[in-house]
Write an enzyme that holds these catalytic residues in place. Sequence first.
Site, short mmCIF file in Angstrom:
data_model
loop_
_atom_site.label_atom_id
_atom_site.label_comp_id
_atom_site.label_asym_id
_atom_site.label_seq_id
_atom_site.Cartn_x
_atom_site.Cartn_y
_atom_site.Cartn_z
N HIS A 117 0.87 -1.18 0.00
CA HIS A 117 0.00 0.00 0.00
C HIS A 117 0.90 1.22 0.00
CE1 HIS A 117 -3.19 2.78 0.86
NE2 HIS A 117 -4.06 1.80 0.73
N ARG A 171 -2.34 1.02 -7.37
CA ARG A 171 -1.52 0.98 -6.16
C ARG A 171 -0.05 0.74 -6.42
NH1 ARG A 171 -5.11 -2.07 -1.54
NH2 ARG A 171 -6.38 -0.23 -1.25
N HIS A 175 0.77 -4.98 2.34
CA HIS A 175 -0.65 -4.77 2.70
C HIS A 175 -1.54 -5.95 2.36
CE1 HIS A 175 -4.28 -2.60 3.52
NE2 HIS A 175 -4.71 -2.70 2.27
N GLU A 213 -8.20 -13.92 2.13
CA GLU A 213 -6.88 -13.55 1.64
C GLU A 213 -5.93 -14.75 1.54
OE1 GLU A 213 -5.51 -9.90 3.35
OE2 GLU A 213 -3.50 -10.15 2.53
N SER A 257 -11.05 -6.77 -1.72
CA SER A 257 -10.73 -8.00 -0.98
C SER A 257 -11.84 -8.41 -0.02
CB SER A 257 -9.42 -7.86 -0.23
OG SER A 257 -9.41 -6.67 0.49
N LEU A 258 -12.45 -7.44 0.65
CA LEU A 258 -13.54 -7.82 1.55
C LEU A 258 -14.68 -8.44 0.75
CD1 LEU A 258 -13.55 -4.76 4.00
CD2 LEU A 258 -12.82 -7.10 4.49
#
Length: 425
Positions: free
Chosen positions: A155, A200, A259, A283, A299-300
């Site tokens: 990140h 990113r 991250h 993950e 990701s969530l």
Amino acid sequence: MRRGGRAADYGGGPAAIETLLRYGVRFDRDTTGALSLGLEAAHARRRIVHATGDGTGRAIMRALSDAVRAPPSITVLEGLEARRLLVVDGAISGVLATSSSSTVLLPTGRVVIATGGVGGLFLHSTNPRGAFGQGLALAARAGAELVDMEFVQFHPTALDTDASPLTLVSEAVRGEGATLVDETGTRFMEITPGKELAPRDVVARAVWRHISQGHRVFLDARHALGSDFARHFPVFAASCAIAGIDPAIRPIPIRPAAHYHMGGIKVDQAGCSSLRGLWACGEAASTGLHGANRLASNSLLEAVISAGWVADSLSGAPAGQGRPHVAPAVPPPADPTPIRPILSRAAGVMREPDALTDAAAALLPMAQSAGMESDPALVALMIVIAALQGRESRGAHFRIDVPRSKASYENGCRSRLGRLCTPRR
Ligand SMILES: Cc1cc2nc3c(=O)[nH]c(=O)nc-3n(C[C@H](O)[C@H](O)[C@H](O)COP(=O)(O)OP(=O)(O)OC[C@H]3O[C@@H](n4cnc5c(N)ncnc54)[C@H](O)[C@@H]3O)c2cc1C
């Protein structure tokens, strides 16, 4: 095995949000009562739902852990750590777990790994220090296939303090217009396509290069948010207050930090691993959805959707035979401390082959040992070897010696020479 270049087919985002709403997650809403949608890096439009601004993960966890504790049919064992998977005749047959005071052998033919990421293997990370890939070590030692291990996302904006883990400065802050500046006030991302909202990996490398050149880097939210900062980002504003920083009047010091891990246990679209009786989600799993570079806030959503696949697949699968023959010796508690400097030096934002080779040589005997560093060293070794074998740059995996992806330099050769030439290896 590598598949980082292609995202798997996906769907189900809106349905997953509906499910979370039913479980009681209170996503933020606008003045009309509709879900409020935020913009984050590399997304083309506002499409991200949040809860309490930057407290989304916490809100989901809270609602789901309440839901899990409600029915008497679910037994929650707390304070136990899975340390080994038992395998008989090529199939899962149990889990060896330890608490601070005892060892438990759980016979079962079905195990789901959902142990999170690997950031805790690095010196600077936003992940909890305990997230150092324990589930990946379990799966690897049991013989399951892992994939895309080199794809560790850094990140670009972690709060640059001595804390561990480092506090994340959400991309949403840049989405609201905050800019990246150095100590002279220069906005060094201005010339990069996408500027602060470039993907990113692009922003992380730009920040890393600038820091490597001796600068300090800050996120300046004074003009974009000013005194509204704490209202938009209450959780992060509280962390800033603890560090003595008021983003309304002072730029926020930042640095890149490990991250998110796109790689992990290879699973299919039912969440099944290559080992009979072993599923993975979240993950720890590698579904292929994120390719080599996860988009912010995916990701969530993936964790919720892939957990649904696993639940469907498990409910249709036979219970299997939990029949561990011989309990293996209990490994000592895992300690990643000696691994962090080795992995951070070799497999950080920018990687070069000599450092990766040195790291592999240092990690191999540790991974083969029976010491506390063994499991973390095994996971770090898999990352380093994958980074050595991935002789290209792709998404989050950046090799200084091969700064482009294979496809781009193959195409480059084609257009220059008018024919396909063999890519450098
Ligand atoms: C600071 C921060 C902010 C983030 N913000 C966002 C965001 O806004 N949107 C988004 O989409 N993603 C975000 N992410 C990423 C996202 O939070 C994670 O990818 C996601 O939480 C992973 O969920 P998980 O269930 O797979 O693992 P985790 O939530 O990490 O849970 C893993 C659990 O497994 C347990 N565990 C580990 N090993 C063992 C073992 N051996 N035995 C027993 N238990 C074990 C751990 O204690 C932990 O409770 C963020 C990540 C961080 C660090």
